[in-house]
Design a protein around this motif. Structure first.
Motif, PDB file in Angstrom:
ATOM      1  N   LEU A   7       0.775  -1.630   0.034  1.00  0.00           N
ATOM      2  CA  LEU A   7      -0.140   0.033  -0.141  1.00  0.00           C
ATOM      3  C   LEU A   7       0.685   1.062   0.420  1.00  0.00           C
ATOM      4  O   LEU A   7       0.508   1.635  -1.444  1.00  0.00           O
ATOM      5  N   LEU A   8       1.735   1.386   0.552  1.00  0.00           N
ATOM      6  CA  LEU A   8       2.610   2.480   0.825  1.00  0.00           C
ATOM      7  C   LEU A   8       3.662   2.537  -0.583  1.00  0.00           C
ATOM      8  O   LEU A   8       3.821   3.971  -0.745  1.00  0.00           O
ATOM      9  N   THR A   9       3.988   1.320  -1.185  1.00  0.00           N
ATOM     10  CA  THR A   9       4.579   1.877  -2.447  1.00  0.00           C
ATOM     11  C   THR A   9       3.448   1.550  -3.404  1.00  0.00           C
ATOM     12  O   THR A   9       4.224   1.995  -5.000  1.00  0.00           O
ATOM     13  N   ASP A 121      -8.661   1.761  -6.145  1.00  0.00           N
ATOM     14  CA  ASP A 121      -9.386   1.538  -5.191  1.00  0.00           C
ATOM     15  C   ASP A 121      -9.389   2.308  -3.857  1.00  0.00           C
ATOM     16  O   ASP A 121      -9.875   2.932  -3.081  1.00  0.00           O
ATOM     17  N   ILE A 122      -7.958   3.897  -3.326  1.00  0.00           N
ATOM     18  CA  ILE A 122      -7.921   4.060  -2.274  1.00  0.00           C
ATOM     19  C   ILE A 122      -8.221   5.000  -2.703  1.00  0.00           C
ATOM     20  O   ILE A 122      -8.905   5.572  -1.856  1.00  0.00           O
ATOM     21  N   LEU A 124     -10.909   6.027  -4.545  1.00  0.00           N
ATOM     22  CA  LEU A 124     -11.987   5.668  -4.328  1.00  0.00           C
ATOM     23  C   LEU A 124     -13.469   5.243  -2.709  1.00  0.00           C
ATOM     24  O   LEU A 124     -13.313   5.688  -2.228  1.00  0.00           O
ATOM     25  N   ALA A 125     -11.680   4.889  -1.858  1.00  0.00           N
ATOM     26  CA  ALA A 125     -12.007   4.063  -0.082  1.00  0.00           C
ATOM     27  C   ALA A 125     -11.818   5.708  -0.087  1.00  0.00           C
ATOM     28  O   ALA A 125     -12.901   6.201   1.133  1.00  0.00           O
ATOM     29  N   LEU A 126     -11.213   6.779  -0.063  1.00  0.00           N
ATOM     30  CA  LEU A 126     -10.614   7.548   0.214  1.00  0.00           C
ATOM     31  C   LEU A 126     -12.254   8.749  -0.346  1.00  0.00           C
ATOM     32  O   LEU A 126     -12.926   9.456   1.057  1.00  0.00           O
ATOM     33  N   LEU A 127     -12.557   8.859  -1.072  1.00  0.00           N
ATOM     34  CA  LEU A 127     -14.249   9.222  -0.958  1.00  0.00           C
ATOM     35  C   LEU A 127     -15.549   8.884  -0.551  1.00  0.00           C
ATOM     36  O   LEU A 127     -16.205   9.931  -0.021  1.00  0.00           O
ATOM     37  N   THR A 128     -15.311   7.293  -0.450  1.00  0.00           N
ATOM     38  CA  THR A 128     -16.197   6.811   0.503  1.00  0.00           C
ATOM     39  C   THR A 128     -15.570   7.622   1.678  1.00  0.00           C
ATOM     40  O   THR A 128     -17.185   7.483   2.367  1.00  0.00           O
ATOM     41  N   GLY A 129     -14.763   7.377   2.836  1.00  0.00           N
ATOM     42  CA  GLY A 129     -14.647   7.987   3.896  1.00  0.00           C
ATOM     43  C   GLY A 129     -15.109   9.786   4.413  1.00  0.00           C
ATOM     44  O   GLY A 129     -15.780   9.044   4.550  1.00  0.00           O
ATOM     45  N   PRO A 199     -11.942  18.054  -4.589  1.00  0.00           N
ATOM     46  CA  PRO A 199     -10.085  18.342  -4.223  1.00  0.00           C
ATOM     47  C   PRO A 199      -9.378  16.783  -4.756  1.00  0.00           C
ATOM     48  O   PRO A 199      -9.131  16.176  -5.995  1.00  0.00           O
ATOM     49  N   VAL A 200     -11.228  15.404  -4.689  1.00  0.00           N
ATOM     50  CA  VAL A 200     -10.468  14.277  -4.464  1.00  0.00           C
ATOM     51  C   VAL A 200     -10.849  13.291  -5.756  1.00  0.00           C
ATOM     52  O   VAL A 200     -10.295  12.406  -6.381  1.00  0.00           O
ATOM     53  N   VAL A 201     -11.729  14.034  -5.755  1.00  0.00           N
ATOM     54  CA  VAL A 201     -12.446  13.707  -7.196  1.00  0.00           C
ATOM     55  C   VAL A 201     -11.183  13.761  -8.590  1.00  0.00           C
ATOM     56  O   VAL A 201     -10.895  13.406  -9.670  1.00  0.00           O
ATOM     57  N   ALA A 202     -10.641  15.209  -8.088  1.00  0.00           N
ATOM     58  CA  ALA A 202     -10.258  16.170  -9.337  1.00  0.00           C
ATOM     59  C   ALA A 202      -8.389  15.172  -9.556  1.00  0.00           C
ATOM     60  O   ALA A 202      -8.000  15.248 -10.313  1.00  0.00           O
ATOM     61  N   TRP A 203      -7.798  14.559  -8.349  1.00  0.00           N
ATOM     62  CA  TRP A 203      -6.716  13.643  -8.138  1.00  0.00           C
ATOM     63  C   TRP A 203      -6.854  12.469  -8.873  1.00  0.00           C
ATOM     64  O   TRP A 203      -5.760  12.196  -8.763  1.00  0.00           O
TER      65      TRP A 203
END
Length: 236
Positions: A7-9, A121-122, A124-129, A199-203
């Protein structure tokens, strides 16, 4: 341990920097808005004074049908956003469940950065959070508005306030106004989450877009909370 290392890499250094800036900006602005609002005269601080004045005026009224109607109207906004947020969370979870197909569709959009399914997925997960956080703030706002409605319904009659003196009116206005003000603050937090989801959508396009969108959204929030035309009218 291996999953954590993976995940980190998975994210490039620039993405981690953009993500760190995003959260740092959100936390810093939330702290600034909460602790400096009173001195700067923010929209929330000014309307909190109006809420306290409303509760003070309530103590002079014999008939409080209007106050009950206003309490019900205030409850409708967080209720609407909480219901809408549930639908958004459901859609995001469905997208996570079919991340490979969703990722392929998003990558077909112009200017999007090609990433792995894990990175997608990361995001999308952030957006969900973020929307889960907003849902909890909206529902807490609803509960606090109901507490405020209980205070309105249980307020002594105007004649009793006359017997108890002006100090009793002030104490009731302080208490009831503070409860309704906390409900408004929770609603404001949830609404801020909606703004900062953009901004997460812009990511999905690039980490530079995330950083630029974060700065842009915070600027818009600051202008609306501390420099808006409606704020000037409320101050007058």
């Amino acid at each position: 341990m291996q999953s954590l290392r993976q995940l980190l890499t998975a994210l490039p250094l620039l993405d981690w920097a953009a993500l760190g800036l995003y959260f740092l900006t959100w936390i810093a602005y939330a702290h600034f808005s909460k602790h400096h609002a009173e001195g700067q005269g923010s929209l929330l601080a000014i309307t909190n004074r109006v809420r306290r004045q409303w509760m003070l005026q309530l103590t002079y009224r014999e008939m409080r049908v209007l106050d009950g109607a206003v309490s019900q109207a205030l409850l409708s906004s967080p209720s609407f956003f909480a219901s809408t947020t549930i639908l958004i969370i459901g859609g995001l979870l469905a997208a996570l469940g079919a991340s490979e197909q969703t990722s392929a569709m998003v990558l077909e959009l112009p200017f999007t950065v090609k990433t792995s399914t894990l990175v997608f997925d990361i995001k999308l997960a952030l957006l969900t959070g973020i929307f889960v956080y907003a849902f909890f703030r909206f529902t807490w706002s609803m509960r606090q508005y109901t507490f405020g409605a209980l205070l309105v319904a249980s307020a002594p009659e105007a004649g009793q306030f006359e017997q108890q003196g002006h100090e009793a009116r002030e104490q009731f206005a302080d208490r009831a106004g503070a409860v309704v003000g906390m409900a408004a603050e929770a609603f404001n937090d949830g609404l801020r989450g909606y703004y900062l989801a953009f901004p997460v959508v812009a990511w999905f396009f690039s980490p530079w877009a995330l950083m630029l969108a974060t700065a842009g959204v915070v600027y818009v929030l600051y202008q609306r909370e501390f420099r808006s035309e409606v704020l000037e009218k409320l101050r007058a």
